[in-house]
Design a protein around this motif. Sequence first.
Motif, PDB file in Angstrom:
ATOM      1  N   THR A  51     -15.062 -14.778 -30.049  1.00 53.49           N
ATOM      2  CA  THR A  51     -13.942 -13.960 -29.591  1.00 53.49           C
ATOM      3  C   THR A  51     -13.610 -12.823 -30.545  1.00 53.49           C
ATOM      4  O   THR A  51     -12.646 -12.106 -30.315  1.00 53.49           O
ATOM      5  CB  THR A  51     -12.681 -14.824 -29.370  1.00 53.49           C
ATOM      6  N   ASN A  68      -9.886  -9.740 -26.892  1.00 50.05           N
ATOM      7  CA  ASN A  68     -10.824 -10.357 -27.829  1.00 50.05           C
ATOM      8  C   ASN A  68     -12.228 -10.393 -27.236  1.00 50.05           C
ATOM      9  O   ASN A  68     -12.414 -10.245 -26.036  1.00 50.05           O
ATOM     10  CB  ASN A  68     -10.359 -11.742 -28.288  1.00 50.05           C
ATOM     11  N   GLY A  69     -13.222 -10.547 -28.102  1.00 53.55           N
ATOM     12  CA  GLY A  69     -14.611 -10.574 -27.670  1.00 53.55           C
ATOM     13  C   GLY A  69     -15.125  -9.246 -27.147  1.00 53.55           C
ATOM     14  O   GLY A  69     -16.095  -9.197 -26.408  1.00 53.55           O
ATOM     15  N   THR A 112     -10.717 -15.799 -34.634  1.00 55.17           N
ATOM     16  CA  THR A 112     -10.968 -14.453 -34.134  1.00 55.17           C
ATOM     17  C   THR A 112     -10.983 -13.483 -35.305  1.00 55.17           C
ATOM     18  O   THR A 112      -9.952 -13.139 -35.863  1.00 55.17           O
ATOM     19  CB  THR A 112      -9.907 -14.044 -33.097  1.00 55.17           C
ATOM     20  N   THR A 123     -11.837 -14.180 -23.933  1.00 58.44           N
ATOM     21  CA  THR A 123     -10.916 -15.048 -23.196  1.00 58.44           C
ATOM     22  C   THR A 123      -9.737 -14.261 -22.635  1.00 58.44           C
ATOM     23  O   THR A 123      -8.958 -14.793 -21.865  1.00 58.44           O
ATOM     24  CB  THR A 123     -10.390 -16.182 -24.093  1.00 58.44           C
TER      25      THR A 123
END
Length: 121
Positions: A62, A45-46, A83, A41
């Motif tokens: 994420t 993250n991810g 997360t 996002t």
Amino acid sequence: MSKNTALGWNSLANQNFAGGNSMDGYNVAIGGGALGFTNPTNTTNGIHNSALGGLAGLWNKTGYDLTFLGFQADICPTCSTTTIQNSTAIGANSIIRNSNNLILGGNTLSNGNNDVNVGIG
């Protein structure tokens, strides 16, 4: 998707970088459904995830800096809204529940047990 590697049916299938924003993911997914729900996002993250095995890392959305080795090595499905970072799951059905963890084998998803012996040397 940039700077990612996906091999297998639906591996990295949902990755669209939050509406098409261009980010470098550096994710590697090898196996059917590997990292299937991973979808950054933002730029932090991810990303930086590796998954080897059928459905490995499927529930990760994420989380970042994660490694999944083995069939269904993953994070817990109810943890997929959190997360998780810097963790590794090794072995079929090994499940990561928190950040900064190393999980070796087991089947904590279906029965809550982790019947694994670890031998070194």
